[in-house]
Motif scaffolding. Structure first.
Motif, PDB file in Angstrom:
ATOM      1  N   PHE A 133      40.501  35.999  45.942  1.00 46.93           N
ATOM      2  CA  PHE A 133      40.182  37.408  45.720  1.00 46.93           C
ATOM      3  C   PHE A 133      41.408  38.219  45.320  1.00 46.93           C
ATOM      4  O   PHE A 133      41.292  39.265  44.698  1.00 46.93           O
ATOM      5  N   SER A 134      42.610  37.741  45.669  1.00 46.88           N
ATOM      6  CA  SER A 134      43.809  38.505  45.298  1.00 46.88           C
ATOM      7  C   SER A 134      43.927  38.613  43.776  1.00 46.88           C
ATOM      8  O   SER A 134      44.399  39.619  43.253  1.00 46.88           O
ATOM      9  N   THR A 135      43.458  37.580  43.069  1.00 47.05           N
ATOM     10  CA  THR A 135      43.518  37.628  41.605  1.00 47.05           C
ATOM     11  C   THR A 135      42.562  38.690  41.045  1.00 47.05           C
ATOM     12  O   THR A 135      42.822  39.262  39.986  1.00 47.05           O
ATOM     13  N   VAL A 136      41.473  38.944  41.761  1.00 45.49           N
ATOM     14  CA  VAL A 136      40.579  40.033  41.333  1.00 45.49           C
ATOM     15  C   VAL A 136      41.363  41.343  41.301  1.00 45.49           C
ATOM     16  O   VAL A 136      41.298  42.108  40.334  1.00 45.49           O
ATOM     17  N   LEU A 137      42.137  41.594  42.366  1.00 44.98           N
ATOM     18  CA  LEU A 137      42.939  42.822  42.405  1.00 44.98           C
ATOM     19  C   LEU A 137      43.921  42.870  41.238  1.00 44.98           C
ATOM     20  O   LEU A 137      44.079  43.892  40.569  1.00 44.98           O
ATOM     21  N   MET A 138      44.596  41.725  41.001  1.00 44.21           N
ATOM     22  CA  MET A 138      45.664  41.679  39.997  1.00 44.21           C
ATOM     23  C   MET A 138      45.152  41.915  38.577  1.00 44.21           C
ATOM     24  O   MET A 138      45.892  42.347  37.702  1.00 44.21           O
ATOM     25  N   ILE A 167      35.482  38.096  47.164  1.00 43.75           N
ATOM     26  CA  ILE A 167      35.570  38.318  45.717  1.00 43.75           C
ATOM     27  C   ILE A 167      34.676  39.490  45.309  1.00 43.75           C
ATOM     28  O   ILE A 167      35.078  40.379  44.557  1.00 43.75           O
ATOM     29  N   LEU A 168      33.473  39.510  45.861  1.00 43.86           N
ATOM     30  CA  LEU A 168      32.553  40.605  45.512  1.00 43.86           C
ATOM     31  C   LEU A 168      33.071  41.940  46.039  1.00 43.86           C
ATOM     32  O   LEU A 168      32.992  42.970  45.360  1.00 43.86           O
ATOM     33  N   PHE A 169      33.629  41.920  47.250  1.00 44.93           N
ATOM     34  CA  PHE A 169      34.193  43.155  47.815  1.00 44.93           C
ATOM     35  C   PHE A 169      35.311  43.682  46.918  1.00 44.93           C
ATOM     36  O   PHE A 169      35.343  44.871  46.566  1.00 44.93           O
ATOM     37  N   ALA A 170      36.235  42.790  46.551  1.00 46.92           N
ATOM     38  CA  ALA A 170      37.369  43.208  45.716  1.00 46.92           C
ATOM     39  C   ALA A 170      36.897  43.682  44.338  1.00 46.92           C
ATOM     40  O   ALA A 170      37.402  44.672  43.799  1.00 46.92           O
ATOM     41  N   ALA A 171      35.901  43.000  43.783  1.00 54.33           N
ATOM     42  CA  ALA A 171      35.396  43.367  42.453  1.00 54.33           C
ATOM     43  C   ALA A 171      34.780  44.759  42.473  1.00 54.33           C
ATOM     44  O   ALA A 171      35.021  45.584  41.582  1.00 54.33           O
ATOM     45  N   LYS A 172      33.995  45.013  43.499  1.00 48.33           N
ATOM     46  CA  LYS A 172      33.352  46.330  43.647  1.00 48.33           C
ATOM     47  C   LYS A 172      34.412  47.421  43.832  1.00 48.33           C
ATOM     48  O   LYS A 172      34.366  48.484  43.211  1.00 48.33           O
ATOM     49  N   LEU A 173      35.404  47.100  44.659  1.00 49.43           N
ATOM     50  CA  LEU A 173      36.486  48.050  44.969  1.00 49.43           C
ATOM     51  C   LEU A 173      37.265  48.443  43.707  1.00 49.43           C
ATOM     52  O   LEU A 173      37.749  49.568  43.581  1.00 49.43           O
ATOM     53  N   CYS A 174      37.383  47.504  42.771  1.00 45.96           N
ATOM     54  CA  CYS A 174      38.271  47.718  41.615  1.00 45.96           C
ATOM     55  C   CYS A 174      37.522  48.046  40.324  1.00 45.96           C
ATOM     56  O   CYS A 174      38.086  47.965  39.236  1.00 45.96           O
ATOM     57  N   GLY A 175      36.237  48.369  40.444  1.00 46.63           N
ATOM     58  CA  GLY A 175      35.525  48.870  39.271  1.00 46.63           C
ATOM     59  C   GLY A 175      35.098  47.837  38.259  1.00 46.63           C
ATOM     60  O   GLY A 175      34.904  48.166  37.079  1.00 46.63           O
ATOM     61  N   VAL A 176      34.930  46.591  38.682  1.00 42.20           N
ATOM     62  CA  VAL A 176      34.372  45.586  37.768  1.00 42.20           C
ATOM     63  C   VAL A 176      32.954  46.028  37.383  1.00 42.20           C
ATOM     64  O   VAL A 176      32.186  46.463  38.241  1.00 42.20           O
ATOM     65  N   THR A 177      32.614  45.958  36.096  1.00 39.69           N
ATOM     66  CA  THR A 177      31.316  46.502  35.683  1.00 39.69           C
ATOM     67  C   THR A 177      30.184  45.473  35.711  1.00 39.69           C
ATOM     68  O   THR A 177      29.015  45.837  35.741  1.00 39.69           O
ATOM     69  N   LYS A 178      30.539  44.192  35.675  1.00 46.15           N
ATOM     70  CA  LYS A 178      29.503  43.159  35.695  1.00 46.15           C
ATOM     71  C   LYS A 178      30.094  41.899  36.324  1.00 46.15           C
ATOM     72  O   LYS A 178      31.216  41.521  35.989  1.00 46.15           O
ATOM     73  N   ILE A 179      29.349  41.270  37.209  1.00 42.57           N
ATOM     74  CA  ILE A 179      29.828  40.041  37.852  1.00 42.57           C
ATOM     75  C   ILE A 179      28.837  38.924  37.549  1.00 42.57           C
ATOM     76  O   ILE A 179      27.643  39.047  37.836  1.00 42.57           O
ATOM     77  N   ILE A 180      29.338  37.843  36.960  1.00 49.57           N
ATOM     78  CA  ILE A 180      28.473  36.733  36.574  1.00 49.57           C
ATOM     79  C   ILE A 180      28.879  35.481  37.344  1.00 49.57           C
ATOM     80  O   ILE A 180      30.073  35.146  37.415  1.00 49.57           O
TER      81      ILE A 180
ATOM     82  N   ALA B 409      43.116  34.289  54.613  1.00 47.60           N
ATOM     83  CA  ALA B 409      41.738  34.306  54.099  1.00 47.60           C
ATOM     84  C   ALA B 409      41.608  33.469  52.823  1.00 47.60           C
ATOM     85  O   ALA B 409      40.531  32.992  52.489  1.00 47.60           O
ATOM     86  N   GLU B 410      42.699  33.300  52.097  1.00 46.86           N
ATOM     87  CA  GLU B 410      42.660  32.439  50.916  1.00 46.86           C
ATOM     88  C   GLU B 410      43.000  30.993  51.261  1.00 46.86           C
ATOM     89  O   GLU B 410      43.131  30.147  50.372  1.00 46.86           O
ATOM     90  N   GLY B 411      43.216  30.722  52.530  1.00 43.30           N
ATOM     91  CA  GLY B 411      43.494  29.354  52.957  1.00 43.30           C
ATOM     92  C   GLY B 411      44.876  28.870  52.585  1.00 43.30           C
ATOM     93  O   GLY B 411      45.123  27.661  52.476  1.00 43.30           O
ATOM     94  N   LEU B 412      45.789  29.787  52.379  1.00 47.94           N
ATOM     95  CA  LEU B 412      47.146  29.395  51.985  1.00 47.94           C
ATOM     96  C   LEU B 412      48.128  29.690  53.126  1.00 47.94           C
ATOM     97  O   LEU B 412      48.825  30.705  53.138  1.00 47.94           O
ATOM     98  N   GLN B 413      48.177  28.753  54.049  1.00 52.98           N
ATOM     99  CA  GLN B 413      48.928  28.931  55.290  1.00 52.98           C
ATOM    100  C   GLN B 413      50.434  29.037  55.046  1.00 52.98           C
ATOM    101  O   GLN B 413      51.118  29.814  55.703  1.00 52.98           O
ATOM    102  N   ALA B 414      50.949  28.260  54.112  1.00 52.21           N
ATOM    103  CA  ALA B 414      52.389  28.300  53.863  1.00 52.21           C
ATOM    104  C   ALA B 414      52.800  29.655  53.288  1.00 52.21           C
ATOM    105  O   ALA B 414      53.915  30.126  53.528  1.00 52.21           O
ATOM    106  N   HIS B 415      51.883  30.276  52.539  1.00 48.14           N
ATOM    107  CA  HIS B 415      52.160  31.633  52.050  1.00 48.14           C
ATOM    108  C   HIS B 415      52.289  32.593  53.233  1.00 48.14           C
ATOM    109  O   HIS B 415      53.144  33.469  53.252  1.00 48.14           O
ATOM    110  N   LYS B 416      51.397  32.406  54.202  1.00 48.39           N
ATOM    111  CA  LYS B 416      51.454  33.240  55.405  1.00 48.39           C
ATOM    112  C   LYS B 416      52.748  32.965  56.179  1.00 48.39           C
ATOM    113  O   LYS B 416      53.450  33.888  56.598  1.00 48.39           O
TER     114      LYS B 416
END
Lengths: 427, 427
Positions: A133-138, A167-180, B409-416
């Motif tokens: 989900f971090s990539t959704v933010l990025m 992923i859905l939470f982050a997408a909604k938070l960041c204004g994604v217009t469509k999720i497939i 939450a992303e399962g990346l323990q070493a990052h943590k």
């Protein structure tokens, strides 16, 4: 870990060699799926989702209800963490906005440059064991700041036909217009050609496995832009005798756990530090849940001793790391001297994880030496520069002859005529 | 010329269709030459130069003496025109410089973005009947402003083994560091792999024929970046009843003379104007030296009548022209509403030729609809954005938990771990 002492310059290209990837055999399957999706649209998409993700989806667009349910499932403390990270990412990417650049190059010749949003963008978020989900933010945060009109997110469904709630939470938070709910090659093909449910986009962003990488390359042949070519993630740390071996070991491991092909390099001007880091890595490695993966990439990692910072810097610029951590007393010399790196982390309290998640910088960065020519994803990745010009009568009188002379010398008479016909009226 | 009245939206994709290019059969020869050059270096280069350019060159680097001789050959008035154009291009591209973007996203978390030059760039200048020295200005000027260390220019020699004096004059004027007499696929291969005389570069710029275009695409597979995918040049003019039909005809023809595959479109909200332009084109065409070429592309050109500016704008954004000229009373509406165009020319006294040569804007622009996602060449094309971060103890205390939660939450323990191990010392 391989310790390399004072490698001579002739051996650098060997020492710094990245593992080669062979993509030849992937290309035919990617071509085939692209062709199928371009002809059969959603029907083809359904088939491949069933084949590769093990689920038949009659409707692959995520509904409002699904998003609401997902949001309810994300723990409050994680929600707050995501919101906090988003705030930092938003602040840093908003700061990257630029004003219109306007000048009068010659009296009466007004030229300006403006950045306008890419109207339709596709964001690919890989599936797999952990929801990234971090990539959704990025990707979605700068897309929204840029003003992209359509922000389409594609990600492969799990066997139950769902996307991770984070992923859905982050997408909604960041204004994604469509999720497939679609992943892999078929997702990239869908975004490239458009289908009944997947909008055709102008640029595709996001990481992925080798199949996705090759599919993105192929997308460019069909007129779709991509963020950058991808490769395995990599980290290079430069350190001197003042550095903290445990911290460095933890950073090396955080990179190593990404995948068995991750690249991990320490360049140090202290042999003692190299020994200490090597020891610390063994210690910390043993307690990792992803030990099996990290162990393999650590086995290929390199601890390189060099005599001084000048050699270190030259070697690092030759490599062009995606992530570059500086743990050395003379950190400013490295900061000033680094020409080729995706993102730079300075000092003992700046682990790469900070930039991966929450400091505000983007984690979509050029790997594989591409930092020599490519930027990481930033606000400009979602914009394009357009130039404008308006010339007055006076302006054309001022530069008209220059244009005529140059056009004539290039043998382009009609280019000259376009000026002459106007000048005739003006003179 | 084809006149199209009020096309309905369903037909737009047909109406706006660009000529398709087939590159399939070129790829194998490109692959072969790349392989040969990567193995045999300058020996291979010599062979291909002999085969394609008809001259055996034992030394393909342009000498200081050759440059001096060339400079003496360029007429003074042309020299002055080139210097004047260079001044405008320099002024506009210098204005594009940006400051470092630095913010503290959270107390103790310093993030900044800096642009640093791509160290080694290759500029490709096509040969052929006319010397395109203007492209030297368009590529070398921003490269020099950006601070690129190595600026390598490649251009095919004529049968006498020489480059046009105007090209050498412009190259010298704009700080090109090395000039190599090599063209076509072998030039791009040389810049990609490096040979005994051709330096390996990180990014290749410049136009070229289909062979060069495919070669540039292949270069990206070998880790070299390129400015943008290329296609035939194109111009779209929007005009209303207030526009000057002769001027518009001259602009359409200036585009049409580029090549038989050039794209020329007029979108007008006045039928009278369309008739007048059509007439004017015939008149002006007859006196052109490149009539044979212009005639062919004019035959494929389209004059499209639409009812109002809203439809016009929508249609134009759907097409995404490389060059976009606005000759209409309500020009601001078009300026504000255009999302997809490479460069925009506004008003009766702003012919495309101005931007091609001397106004200051760049003429290396996205064709083939790529303006939907790509910028034209600009100062940033020769730079890459790098991000930096420095986090203090306080900063890590502020964002540490956020990182830990997200990494877990992303399962990346070493990052943590990389954060936890530091927080433990700080708490």
């Amino acid at each position: 870990m391989k310790i390399i002492n004072n490698p001579n310059k002739e051996s650098w290209s060997d020492v710094l060699k990245r593992p080669t990837q062979t993509v030849g055999d992937i290309e035919s399957i990617v071509n085939e799926i692209f062709k199928d999706v371009s002809i059969n649209g959603d029907n083809a998409i359904k088939t491949y989702t069933e084949r590769f993700d093990g689920i038949r989806l009659e409707n692959n667009e995520v509904s409002v209800l699904e998003i609401e349910n997902a949001i309810a499932k994300v723990p409050e403390n994680l929600k707050n963490a995501i919101i906090k990270a988003k705030g930092n990412i938003e602040a840093f990417h908003t700061a990257q906005k630029t004003e219109k650049v306007a000048i009068e190059t010659t009296k009466g010749v007004q030229c300006w440059q403006e950045k306008r949003p890419i109207q339709k963008v596709g964001l690919y978020i890989p599936g797999g064991t952990a929801p990234l989900f971090s990539t959704v933010l990025m990707l979605a945060v700068p897309a929204q700041i840029a003003g992209c009109k359509e922000i389409v997110l594609c990600s492969p469904p799990n066997k139950a036909g769902e996307l991770a709630p984070e992923i859905l939470f982050a997408a909604k938070l960041c204004g994604v217009t469509k999720i497939i709910k679609v992943g892999g090659i078929q997702a990239i093909a869908g975004l490239t050609f458009g289908t009944e449910t997947i909008p055709q986009v102008y640029k595709i962003f996001g990481p992925g496995n080798q199949f996705v990488t090759v599919a993105k390359q192929l997308a460019t042949k069909h007129g779709v832009a991509i963020d950058m070519p991808a490769g395995p993630s990599e980290l290079l740390i430069v350190a001197d005798e003042t550095a903290n071996a445990s911290y460095i070991a933890s950073d090396l491991l955080s990179q190593a756990e990404h995948g068995t092909d991750s690249q991990v390099i320490l360049v140090a001007t202290s042999k003692t530090l190299i020994d200490n880091v090597s020891e610390e890595v063994e210690k910390q490695l043993n307690v990792l849940p992803r030990k099996a993966i990290a162990e393999k990439s650590i086995a290929n990692s390199k601890l390189i001793y060099v005599e001084n910072y000048t050699i270190a810097l030259e070697l690092i610029n030759e490599y062009g790391p995606e992530h570059f951590i500086i743990c050395a007393e003379n950190e400013d010399l490295y900061v000033d001297g680094i020409s080729n790196a995706g993102s730079v982390f300075i000092g003992d309290y700046t682990p790469e994880s900070a930039g991966d998640y929450a400091s505000g910088t983007n984690h979509t960065l050029p790997t594989n030496g591409f930092s020599k020519a490519y930027s990481g994803v930033n606000l400009d990745s979602f914009l394009k520069s357009m130039t404008f010009q308006k010339i007055s009568k006076e302006g054309l009188l001022n530069i008209g002859e220059t244009i005529e002379l140059m056009a004539e010398a290039e043998g382009l008479q009609a280019h000259k005529n376009a000026v002459s016909i106007r000048l005739k009226d003006l003179k």
